[in-house]
Design a protein around this motif. Structure first.
Motif, PDB file in Angstrom:
ATOM      1  N   GLN A 158       0.856  -1.178   0.000  1.00 50.46           N
ATOM      2  CA  GLN A 158       0.000   0.000   0.000  1.00 50.46           C
ATOM      3  C   GLN A 158       0.894   1.230   0.000  1.00 50.46           C
ATOM      4  OE1 GLN A 158      -3.886  -0.099   0.904  1.00 50.46           O
ATOM      5  NE2 GLN A 158      -3.173  -1.706  -0.458  1.00 50.46           N
ATOM      6  N   LEU A 159       0.518   2.237  -0.808  1.00 47.88           N
ATOM      7  CA  LEU A 159       1.248   3.499  -0.752  1.00 47.88           C
ATOM      8  C   LEU A 159       0.751   4.288   0.451  1.00 47.88           C
ATOM      9  CD1 LEU A 159       1.172   4.300  -4.530  1.00 47.88           C
ATOM     10  CD2 LEU A 159       3.253   4.237  -3.144  1.00 47.88           C
ATOM     11  N   ILE A 160       1.674   4.715   1.289  1.00 49.50           N
ATOM     12  CA  ILE A 160       1.240   5.561   2.399  1.00 49.50           C
ATOM     13  C   ILE A 160       2.210   6.722   2.603  1.00 49.50           C
ATOM     14  CG2 ILE A 160       0.230   3.529   3.535  1.00 49.50           C
ATOM     15  CD1 ILE A 160       2.145   4.215   5.904  1.00 49.50           C
ATOM     16  N   ARG A 161       1.761   7.668   3.387  1.00 45.26           N
ATOM     17  CA  ARG A 161       2.547   8.856   3.689  1.00 45.26           C
ATOM     18  C   ARG A 161       2.471   9.020   5.193  1.00 45.26           C
ATOM     19  NH1 ARG A 161       0.808  13.917   0.074  1.00 45.26           N
ATOM     20  NH2 ARG A 161      -1.026  13.703   1.385  1.00 45.26           N
ATOM     21  N   HIS A 162       3.594   9.201   5.857  1.00 46.16           N
ATOM     22  CA  HIS A 162       3.555   9.447   7.299  1.00 46.16           C
ATOM     23  C   HIS A 162       4.770  10.264   7.681  1.00 46.16           C
ATOM     24  CE1 HIS A 162       6.756   6.462   8.137  1.00 46.16           C
ATOM     25  NE2 HIS A 162       6.200   5.751   7.177  1.00 46.16           N
ATOM     26  N   ASP A 193       7.374  12.901   7.889  1.00 48.33           N
ATOM     27  CA  ASP A 193       7.677  13.884   6.842  1.00 48.33           C
ATOM     28  C   ASP A 193       7.971  13.224   5.504  1.00 48.33           C
ATOM     29  OD1 ASP A 193       7.332  16.078   8.443  1.00 48.33           O
ATOM     30  OD2 ASP A 193       9.416  16.057   9.169  1.00 48.33           O
ATOM     31  N   GLU A 194       7.722  11.919   5.406  1.00 43.29           N
ATOM     32  CA  GLU A 194       8.127  11.217   4.195  1.00 43.29           C
ATOM     33  C   GLU A 194       7.077  11.333   3.091  1.00 43.29           C
ATOM     34  OE1 GLU A 194       9.666   7.191   4.957  1.00 43.29           O
ATOM     35  OE2 GLU A 194       9.608   7.798   7.060  1.00 43.29           O
ATOM     36  N   PRO A 195       7.553  11.377   1.831  1.00 41.25           N
ATOM     37  CA  PRO A 195       6.602  11.367   0.716  1.00 41.25           C
ATOM     38  C   PRO A 195       5.979   9.961   0.584  1.00 41.25           C
ATOM     39  CG  PRO A 195       8.851  11.216  -0.103  1.00 41.25           C
ATOM     40  CD  PRO A 195       8.937  11.384   1.398  1.00 41.25           C
ATOM     41  N   TYR A 196       5.059   9.806  -0.343  1.00 39.06           N
ATOM     42  CA  TYR A 196       4.430   8.490  -0.546  1.00 39.06           C
ATOM     43  C   TYR A 196       5.475   7.414  -0.784  1.00 39.06           C
ATOM     44  CZ  TYR A 196      -0.386  10.083  -0.834  1.00 39.06           C
ATOM     45  OH  TYR A 196      -1.616  10.579  -0.532  1.00 39.06           O
ATOM     46  N   HIS A 197       5.329   6.316  -0.073  1.00 35.45           N
ATOM     47  CA  HIS A 197       6.194   5.159  -0.285  1.00 35.45           C
ATOM     48  C   HIS A 197       5.404   3.911   0.060  1.00 35.45           C
ATOM     49  CE1 HIS A 197       6.706   6.507   3.886  1.00 35.45           C
ATOM     50  NE2 HIS A 197       6.996   5.253   4.202  1.00 35.45           N
ATOM     51  N   LEU A 198       5.992   2.764  -0.237  1.00 34.65           N
ATOM     52  CA  LEU A 198       5.264   1.511  -0.051  1.00 34.65           C
ATOM     53  C   LEU A 198       5.478   0.938   1.344  1.00 34.65           C
ATOM     54  CD1 LEU A 198       5.974  -0.378  -3.409  1.00 34.65           C
ATOM     55  CD2 LEU A 198       3.713   0.281  -2.538  1.00 34.65           C
ATOM     56  N   HIS A 199       4.402   0.526   1.956  1.00 38.92           N
ATOM     57  CA  HIS A 199       4.452  -0.338   3.138  1.00 38.92           C
ATOM     58  C   HIS A 199       3.648  -1.568   2.743  1.00 38.92           C
ATOM     59  CE1 HIS A 199       5.255   2.444   6.829  1.00 38.92           C
ATOM     60  NE2 HIS A 199       6.039   2.778   5.819  1.00 38.92           N
ATOM     61  N   ALA A 200       4.134  -2.738   3.076  1.00 42.60           N
ATOM     62  CA  ALA A 200       3.363  -3.915   2.682  1.00 42.60           C
ATOM     63  C   ALA A 200       2.748  -4.637   3.871  1.00 42.60           C
ATOM     64  CB  ALA A 200       4.227  -4.872   1.860  1.00 42.60           C
ATOM     65  N   VAL A 201       3.042  -4.136   5.082  1.00 39.24           N
ATOM     66  CA  VAL A 201       2.321  -4.603   6.281  1.00 39.24           C
ATOM     67  C   VAL A 201       1.992  -3.357   7.112  1.00 39.24           C
ATOM     68  CG1 VAL A 201       3.073  -7.002   6.564  1.00 39.24           C
ATOM     69  CG2 VAL A 201       4.587  -5.149   7.308  1.00 39.24           C
TER      70      VAL A 201
END
Ligand SMILES: [Zn+2]
Ligand SMILES: [Zn+2]
Length: 181
Positions: free
Chosen positions: A91-95, A97-105
């Protein structure tokens, strides 16, 4: 930048974790050491500060180290295994100060699970781009650390534990000894 930012972070984090568990030394001897590692390498999310969590993280290391010794088919087997066991769902998420990136869990998954999945996702990128040769071993004869060569010209030879300096010093001494004999 060779790879996406989260891929490069994942590769470096995996190498750093593997290098805490070299032959004859324990870089994660206790919960406090894992706390340090967590902060130093910019991990966020769930962190339990327990012995159980520490054991799970340590148990992940040999599986990740294996990737540095494996051929592409075996890397794929390890990566797919880690993703399957962790029920990875990219899933693409943002948290923070980071830009959108992938977390898979999810961020509240156990730390060892998130470490496994982040490493696996990053390795998947190396497989897809045909760049597994970026996974290298430190050239210093007394060092069993792994490294990720993210240099443009694939020139990185030594790990970050000071082996480059150590090698330069021994080469210098050898030259001096030769010129004085
Ligand atoms: Zn993140
Ligand atoms: Zn080294």
């Amino acid at each position: 930048m060779l790879f996406a930012h989260d891929t490069e972070c994942g590769l470096l984090a995996a190498a750093a974790l593997v290098n805490t568990g070299g032959a004859g030394r324990e870089g994660l001897p206790d919960v406090a050491a894992l706390d340090d590692f967590f902060t130093t390498h910019g991990w966020s999310g769930r962190h339990e500060h327990t012995d159980a969590e520490l054991r799970q993280v340590r148990a992940l290391r040999p599986r990740l180290r294996r990737i540095w010794h494996a051929d592409a088919d075996e890397v794929v087997e390890i990566v797919n295994g880690l993703l399957r066991e962790s029920h990875a769902l990219p899933q693409l998420i943002r948290h923070d100060d980071e830009p959108y990136h992938l977390h898979a869990v999810p961020r509240d998954a156990p730390l060892a699970t998130r470490m496994a999945v982040e490493a696996a996702m990053a390795m998947a990128d190396l497989v897809r781009t045909g760049e597994l040769r970026r996974l290298r071993h430190c050239d210093h004869p007394d060092c069993d650390n792994v490294l990720v060569d993210l240099s443009k010209n694939r020139s990185r030879r030594f790990c970050e534990a000071g082996c480059g300096n150590r090698a330069a010093v021994s080469a210098y001494r050898a030259r001096r000894a030769a010129s004085h004999s």
